[in-house]
Design a protein around this motif. Sequence first.
Motif, mmCIF file in Angstrom:
data_model
loop_
_atom_site.group_PDB
_atom_site.id
_atom_site.type_symbol
_atom_site.label_atom_id
_atom_site.label_comp_id
_atom_site.label_asym_id
_atom_site.label_seq_id
_atom_site.Cartn_x
_atom_site.Cartn_y
_atom_site.Cartn_z
ATOM 1 N N LYS A 32 -3.260 4.092 -5.578
ATOM 2 C CA LYS A 32 -2.315 3.204 -6.270
ATOM 3 C C LYS A 32 -3.015 2.384 -7.339
ATOM 4 C CE LYS A 32 1.252 2.799 -2.789
ATOM 5 N NZ LYS A 32 2.137 1.898 -2.051
ATOM 6 N N ARG A 33 -4.252 1.958 -7.065
ATOM 7 C CA ARG A 33 -5.014 1.213 -8.075
ATOM 8 C C ARG A 33 -5.332 2.079 -9.286
ATOM 9 N NH1 ARG A 33 -7.788 -0.664 -3.539
ATOM 10 N NH2 ARG A 33 -9.508 0.768 -3.930
ATOM 11 N N LYS A 37 -0.012 2.743 -14.880
ATOM 12 C CA LYS A 37 0.962 1.713 -14.561
ATOM 13 C C LYS A 37 2.014 1.494 -15.645
ATOM 14 C CE LYS A 37 -1.215 0.146 -10.809
ATOM 15 N NZ LYS A 37 -2.250 1.122 -10.654
#
Length: 146
Positions: A32-33, A37
């Motif tokens: 997820k990091r 994004k």
Amino acid sequence: MLRKLATLPEAARLEIGKAIKTSADEIVAAQKRLAPKRTGALAASIKASTGGNVPKYASVGLTGSGQAGDPDLTVVISAGNTDVRYAHLVEFGTAPHENKGLFEGSQHPGAKPAPFFYPVYRAYRKRVKSRITRATRKSARAAAAS
């Protein structure tokens, strides 16, 4: 393998299951990091599913259907769902191509790959294996001592 797993004492199964769950959570957090994004939907779609259940339309991290593993000790990490059907396109990129549909005939330049899934898997693979081995040894020692 399944017969051996069935003979494990319940305490050992719990210890190994805890190690697998911890490792899966660690991998999901790292993926997820690393995920792009733009809207955050891709990162939100990365999940660890227990028992071999995979979200519909998950497109990265799938193993073959009909897994023959122990459901209590099986975790599948996947990216994508019914709203995010493009995880594989982000991971591997796309080649330049001619569009169809509404913009038929126009040229798409392609997209560069932005790997977020498999690099994390490869980086954590050795750590996960060591964690599971330690849990197995710890539970075997405890079973032998009692």
